[in-house]
Design an enzyme around this catalytic site. Structure first.
Site, PDB file in Angstrom:
ATOM      1  N   ASN A 413      56.554  -6.931 -18.996  1.00  0.00           N
ATOM      2  CA  ASN A 413      55.745  -8.437 -18.558  1.00  0.00           C
ATOM      3  C   ASN A 413      56.017  -9.590 -20.063  1.00  0.00           C
ATOM      4  O   ASN A 413      56.699 -10.307 -19.921  1.00  0.00           O
ATOM      5  CB  ASN A 413      54.331  -8.233 -18.344  1.00  0.00           C
ATOM      6  CG  ASN A 413      53.960  -9.547 -17.385  1.00  0.00           C
ATOM      7  OD1 ASN A 413      54.273 -10.684 -17.838  1.00  0.00           O
ATOM      8  ND2 ASN A 413      52.944  -9.489 -16.589  1.00  0.00           N
ATOM      9  N   ASP A 414      55.384  -9.320 -20.980  1.00  0.00           N
ATOM     10  CA  ASP A 414      54.988 -10.141 -21.951  1.00  0.00           C
ATOM     11  C   ASP A 414      56.356 -10.297 -22.709  1.00  0.00           C
ATOM     12  O   ASP A 414      56.521 -11.306 -23.339  1.00  0.00           O
ATOM     13  CB  ASP A 414      54.098  -9.595 -23.004  1.00  0.00           C
ATOM     14  CG  ASP A 414      52.715  -9.678 -22.330  1.00  0.00           C
ATOM     15  OD1 ASP A 414      52.254 -10.496 -21.639  1.00  0.00           O
ATOM     16  OD2 ASP A 414      51.876  -8.550 -22.676  1.00  0.00           O
ATOM     17  N   VAL A 415      57.007  -9.241 -22.829  1.00  0.00           N
ATOM     18  CA  VAL A 415      58.537  -9.221 -23.635  1.00  0.00           C
ATOM     19  C   VAL A 415      59.452  -9.977 -23.217  1.00  0.00           C
ATOM     20  O   VAL A 415      60.739 -10.124 -23.556  1.00  0.00           O
ATOM     21  CB  VAL A 415      58.888  -8.028 -24.021  1.00  0.00           C
ATOM     22  CG1 VAL A 415      57.789  -7.246 -24.760  1.00  0.00           C
ATOM     23  CG2 VAL A 415      59.321  -7.073 -22.876  1.00  0.00           C
ATOM     24  N   ALA A 455      48.963  -8.885 -22.947  1.00  0.00           N
ATOM     25  CA  ALA A 455      48.569  -9.927 -23.583  1.00  0.00           C
ATOM     26  C   ALA A 455      47.640 -10.885 -22.883  1.00  0.00           C
ATOM     27  O   ALA A 455      46.709 -11.766 -23.626  1.00  0.00           O
ATOM     28  CB  ALA A 455      49.534 -10.643 -24.252  1.00  0.00           C
TER      29      ALA A 455
END
Length: 486
Positions: A413-415, A455
């Site tokens: 997700n965040d990356v 995050a």
């Protein structure tokens, strides 16, 4: 009898162990040599432990009831306790290693770091209470250098222990990933750290018990205070940083115990952990000093628990995904923590093999902080026997997304969040991400649209025109895609 620790053969054995540890680190730098690196590490540790047992075994005169003539005068009762402790630890370690899931490896590593820190605190405490037994005192007065070593060792060990406990709770889900920001936290942290350093300096002049135990208590406190403000997005760096702390704590205690192997090993772990933390901070566009200072400059905006954006999105099926990928020239697979949770790596490898049978070029893109600890995704893919030459790091593959037909994102997700490049209010702003949005088509596996990344921010990639969401358990969805490819 002269203590065998002064024997040149013991020094040579510790030197050989140190060389093995260096070769182990060198081997672990590449998947192709990682098994050899592990073997070097095991050999080095065996040499270090056996040498330490021989050179530091409790010795008594022949008049003592526990006397044994084996090699040199030794207290067999004390030696039995040592071997008993080793056996208990070995059983716990073996059982834990066999039962632990790969998804729980980050919190297991954090737990192990806490034990290293606690061991340093206990050794320092024992040395302070009975310095004569450690050979660090004359007439009850502890040597100056030993006070410095003891003060630093107990401080670093206590910080490692309490910080690792918080990291474990965050990684294990017992605490949220959102930073807990105390009012005036930077002033508090600086004051506590200044107090610890000042008391260690005072301890060199006065060995009163209240000084030593106050340093210990303040160090436990600052460990909590430093890690609590760090958010979920930075937890991989925290794990690496705590690894470094545990190494320095072990090195400090090595001086107290007059053990060369501990000094060498601790210095290697401490320095390599610090270098890895710095590299990861650069990969995330984070300030190394800011992270180790306890999330300096962190805010609670966009923290864990932020609601997903209510915007139109496209939903696809396993059949849709299979058709799009089978017609592609190149597919780049981006694994993340969701893949680890679903244990989908073996099904993913099978899907990659099927695509290659269709003439599709398959590559895997790994972000430096994908998952919750360094190398998490690499280990999972290696476990599934994914060829090493198909796995690429961010800087080696990011330029290829623009020429790629399909980017297949599975639980990352965040990356992959483009907001890291555009939204200055996002907690992940400035972190280099994989440019999956540049692919012609993005297939994104996710359990539901309601959740957010670790995050705590929603991913705008979900709502792009070229993105198709595949909502399901990652393993089940990949298995359905494999069936459709057949």
């Amino acid at each position: 009898m002269e203590h065998l620790a002064t024997n040149p053969w013991a020094s040579l054995a510790y030197l050989v162990a140190g060389v093995c540890f260096i070769l182990a680190l060198r081997g672990l730098s590449s998947p192709t040599s990682s098994q050899r690196g592990n073997r070097f590490g095991m050999i080095g540790m065996t040499i270090a432990v056996v040498t330490t047992l021989i050179t530091h075994a409790p010795q008594y005169s022949p008049e003592h009831p526990g006397f044994s003539s084996f090699v040199f005068p030794v207290d067999t009762t004390a030696l039995g306790l040592i071997f008993g402790a080793i056996a208990i630890g070995a059983v716990i370690g073996i059982v834990t290693a066999r039962r632990i899931a790969m998804t729980a490896m980050p919190q297991l590593v954090a737990a192990f770091h806490s034990l290293v820190g606690l061991a340093a605190v206990l050794v320092a405490g024992a040395a302070f209470l009975n310095p004569g037994a450690f050979g660090i005192a004359d007439g009850g007065v502890i040597f100056l250098q030993s006070r410095i070593e003891m003060g630093l060792g107990v401080a670093i060990g206590a910080i490692t222990f309490s910080g690792s406990v918080i990291a474990f709770l965050k990684l294990n889900g017992n605490m949220g990933g959102k930073p807990i920001l105390l009012p005036g936290r930077h002033v508090i942290n600086l004051a506590v750290l200044a107090g610890i350093l000042g008391l260690i300096a005072y301890f060199t002049q006065d060995q009163s018990p209240w000084i030593f135990w106050t340093v210990t208590a303040l160090s436990f406190a600052i460990g909590f205070l430093l890690i609590i403000p760090i958010g979920g997005a930075d937890m991989p760096v925290v794990v690496s940083m705590l690894n470094s702390y545990s190494g320095w704590a072990a090195a400090a205690m090595g001086f107290t115990l007059h053990n060369t192997a501990m000094i060498i090993t601790g210095a290697l772990v401490g320095s390599s952990g610090a270098i890895l933390s710095y590299i990861m901070c650069r990969a995330m566009n984070r300030s190394f000093i800011s992270v180790i200072a306890g999330g300096f400059g962190a805010t609670d905006s966009g923290g864990a628990g932020a609601a997903a954006i209510d915007r139109p999105w496209k939903r696809g099926s396993a059949e849709d995904a299979a058709f799009l990928m089978s017609q592609a020239e190149q597919v780049i697979i981006v694994p993340g923590y969701g893949m680890a949770v679903a244990q989908a790596q073996h099904a993913l490898r099978e899907m990659g093999d099927k695509l290659k049978e269709h003439g599709v070029r398959v590559k895997y893109a790994i972000h430096p902080v994908a998952g919750r600890m360094p190398g998490h995704m690499n280990v999972l893919l290696a476990e599934a026997n994914v060829p090493y030459d198909e796995v690429f790091e961010l800087e080696d593959i990011n330029s290829e997304f623009a020429q790629t037909d399909v980017a297949f994102v599975i639980g990352a997700n965040d990356v992959t969040n483009p907001a890291a490049k555009t939204d200055k209010t996002s907690p992940i702003y400035g972190m280099p991400v994989l440019d999956v949005e540049k692919a012609k088509t993005v297939l994104f596996i996710k359990r539901s649209m309601g959740g957010v990344g670790y995050a705590g921010v929603d991913n705008e990639l979900f709502y792009r025109d070229n993105t198709m969401m595949l909502l399901a358990d990652a393993k089940k969805m990949v298995e359905e895609i494999v069936k459709s490819l057949d």
